[in-house]
Design a protein around this motif. Sequence first.
Motif, PDB file in Angstrom:
ATOM      1  N   THR A  49       0.829  -1.219   0.000  1.00  0.00           N
ATOM      2  CA  THR A  49       0.000   0.000   0.000  1.00  0.00           C
ATOM      3  C   THR A  49       0.859   1.264   0.000  1.00  0.00           C
ATOM      4  OG1 THR A  49      -0.135  -0.129   2.398  1.00  0.00           O
ATOM      5  CG2 THR A  49      -1.951  -1.098   1.150  1.00  0.00           C
ATOM      6  N   ALA A  50       2.123   1.150   0.402  1.00  0.00           N
ATOM      7  CA  ALA A  50       3.009   2.327   0.369  1.00  0.00           C
ATOM      8  C   ALA A  50       4.458   1.851   0.319  1.00  0.00           C
ATOM      9  CB  ALA A  50       2.799   3.189   1.612  1.00  0.00           C
ATOM     10  N   VAL A  51       5.280   2.652  -0.346  1.00  0.00           N
ATOM     11  CA  VAL A  51       6.721   2.372  -0.391  1.00  0.00           C
ATOM     12  C   VAL A  51       7.431   3.673  -0.029  1.00  0.00           C
ATOM     13  CG1 VAL A  51       8.665   1.612  -1.808  1.00  0.00           C
ATOM     14  CG2 VAL A  51       6.380   0.709  -2.275  1.00  0.00           C
ATOM     15  N   ASP A  52       8.217   3.652   1.038  1.00  0.00           N
ATOM     16  CA  ASP A  52       8.940   4.860   1.466  1.00  0.00           C
ATOM     17  C   ASP A  52      10.432   4.598   1.390  1.00  0.00           C
ATOM     18  OD1 ASP A  52       6.736   6.589   2.377  1.00  0.00           O
ATOM     19  OD2 ASP A  52       6.357   4.895   3.703  1.00  0.00           O
ATOM     20  N   GLN A  53      11.121   5.460   0.665  1.00  0.00           N
ATOM     21  CA  GLN A  53      12.576   5.290   0.562  1.00  0.00           C
ATOM     22  C   GLN A  53      13.239   5.843   1.818  1.00  0.00           C
ATOM     23  OE1 GLN A  53      14.332   6.287  -3.180  1.00  0.00           O
ATOM     24  NE2 GLN A  53      16.307   5.448  -2.528  1.00  0.00           N
ATOM     25  N   THR A  73      11.157  -3.225   6.462  1.00  0.00           N
ATOM     26  CA  THR A  73      12.161  -2.302   5.938  1.00  0.00           C
ATOM     27  C   THR A  73      13.261  -3.142   5.311  1.00  0.00           C
ATOM     28  OG1 THR A  73      11.563  -0.721   7.636  1.00  0.00           O
ATOM     29  CG2 THR A  73      13.697  -0.394   6.561  1.00  0.00           C
ATOM     30  N   VAL A  74      13.490  -2.916   4.022  1.00  0.00           N
ATOM     31  CA  VAL A  74      14.278  -3.852   3.217  1.00  0.00           C
ATOM     32  C   VAL A  74      15.506  -3.161   2.632  1.00  0.00           C
ATOM     33  CG1 VAL A  74      14.212  -5.291   1.136  1.00  0.00           C
ATOM     34  CG2 VAL A  74      12.203  -5.166   2.632  1.00  0.00           C
ATOM     35  N   ARG A  75      16.666  -3.761   2.890  1.00  0.00           N
ATOM     36  CA  ARG A  75      17.895  -3.239   2.277  1.00  0.00           C
ATOM     37  C   ARG A  75      18.269  -4.106   1.078  1.00  0.00           C
ATOM     38  NH1 ARG A  75      23.180  -3.399   5.727  1.00  0.00           N
ATOM     39  NH2 ARG A  75      22.789  -5.572   5.267  1.00  0.00           N
ATOM     40  N   ARG A  76      18.549  -3.455  -0.050  1.00  0.00           N
ATOM     41  CA  ARG A  76      18.876  -4.178  -1.271  1.00  0.00           C
ATOM     42  C   ARG A  76      20.238  -4.863  -1.139  1.00  0.00           C
ATOM     43  NH1 ARG A  76      21.369  -0.624  -4.299  1.00  0.00           N
ATOM     44  NH2 ARG A  76      19.575   0.687  -4.675  1.00  0.00           N
ATOM     45  N   VAL A  77      20.231  -6.221  -1.194  1.00  0.00           N
ATOM     46  CA  VAL A  77      21.504  -6.954  -1.194  1.00  0.00           C
ATOM     47  C   VAL A  77      21.576  -7.992  -2.305  1.00  0.00           C
ATOM     48  CG1 VAL A  77      22.096  -6.682   1.265  1.00  0.00           C
ATOM     49  CG2 VAL A  77      20.689  -8.612   0.560  1.00  0.00           C
ATOM     50  N   GLY A  78      20.437  -8.600  -2.664  1.00  0.00           N
ATOM     51  CA  GLY A  78      20.488  -9.698  -3.644  1.00  0.00           C
ATOM     52  C   GLY A  78      19.203  -9.791  -4.430  1.00  0.00           C
ATOM     53  N   SER A  79      18.872 -11.009  -4.903  1.00  0.00           N
ATOM     54  CA  SER A  79      17.790 -11.138  -5.882  1.00  0.00           C
ATOM     55  C   SER A  79      16.413 -10.764  -5.314  1.00  0.00           C
ATOM     56  CB  SER A  79      17.787 -12.560  -6.450  1.00  0.00           C
ATOM     57  OG  SER A  79      17.832 -13.487  -5.392  1.00  0.00           O
ATOM     58  N   VAL A  80      16.066 -11.264  -4.142  1.00  0.00           N
ATOM     59  CA  VAL A  80      14.722 -10.980  -3.607  1.00  0.00           C
ATOM     60  C   VAL A  80      14.575  -9.496  -3.282  1.00  0.00           C
ATOM     61  CG1 VAL A  80      13.134 -11.426  -1.693  1.00  0.00           C
ATOM     62  CG2 VAL A  80      14.398 -13.320  -2.715  1.00  0.00           C
TER      63      VAL A  80
END
Length: 291
Positions: A27-31, A87-94
């Motif tokens: 429902t929302a994406v916050d950088q 809260t997701v930190r970009r590291v790999g495929s998922v």
Amino acid sequence: MTHTLSTPRPEPLCGMDTWMPLPAQVTAVDQENFNTWTFTTEFVDEEIRNIYRFAPGQFNMLYVPGVGEAAFSVSSDPARPDTLAHTVRRVGSVTRALERIEPGGVVGLRGPFGHGWPMDEMQGRDVVIVAGGIGIAPLRPVVYALLQNPHYCKRLVLLYGCRTPADRVYADELEAWEDNDAIEVLVTVDNADRDWTGPVGVVTNLMRRVKVAAQETIVLVCGPKVLNRVAAWSFLQLHVPPEQVFVSLERNMNCGFARCGHCQYGGKFVCSDGPVFRFSEIASIFAKEDI
Ligand SMILES: Cc1cc2nc3c(=O)[nH]c(=O)nc-3n(C[C@H](O)[C@H](O)[C@H](O)COP(=O)(O)OP(=O)(O)OC[C@H]3O[C@@H](n4cnc5c(N)ncnc54)[C@H](O)[C@@H]3O)c2cc1C
């Protein structure tokens, strides 16, 4: 709704099968910073939305169709389990695939899994939270719950460190908490920019600025491996009993409920025995650098 701090641990709510993700709409994406985003989701099924509960420190498995699944701590308010944030930190495929999902997109969600923070043991005590980088994510629900119940613990302290001011996760919220008398917030950065007026250095340096009543204090730690190690040992040196120090650990994880063995940690499974461990229970494993 306010979070009842001593409710029993919520069990996974994954339909008939613990492996089965349930559809949840973003429902929302916050950088938060250059590589980290907070995704707010709601279960598509209204009944599931109404019965799902989680405890601070528990995690869900998020599934991106066609890509795969990974573990993410719930980072939202436990009093609002109908809207779940991760809260997701970009590291790999998922995490790269999650980054591409926009509001309206649907992911699979199963959980909540694991043992969270010891909310019941915080009653009447001082609570010192030590977080590094994205390690603040599983601790944010603790802050929400304690701020909603301001007399539950005697004192609430948050020590947070990250590389630069721009790397802070929940920067606006941290600033709001700094103005809140119910919590003492100290933020440090490894490298300051021209506008930074706060402390510079590693987060454990902040401990010198806080007077700790050792026997009265519950310590909660989550961050990179080295931070977990140094923070836990430093509080022990201040004579906080090892039974009162809690660390949330991360291991590569597949099932989330102690079937696959991926997250074995000594004789324990991070998914089901943790991810939050009492230091006294893992001290001997923790002492071995390579585990
Ligand atoms: C209980 C738990 C809670 C977590 N909560 C969060 C969270 O709130 N936010 C968040 O961003 N991440 C969280 N993680 C970590 C996240 O699950 C992993 O980073 C996951 O592997 C990302 O999937 P991926 O496919 O993007 O990366 P992958 O392709 O799986 O891995 C990319 C790189 O990261 C390394 N890596 C992967 N997983 C881990 C790990 N667990 N520990 C150390 N290195 C690893 C790999 O070795 C590889 O180099 C959590 C992990 C656990 C176990």
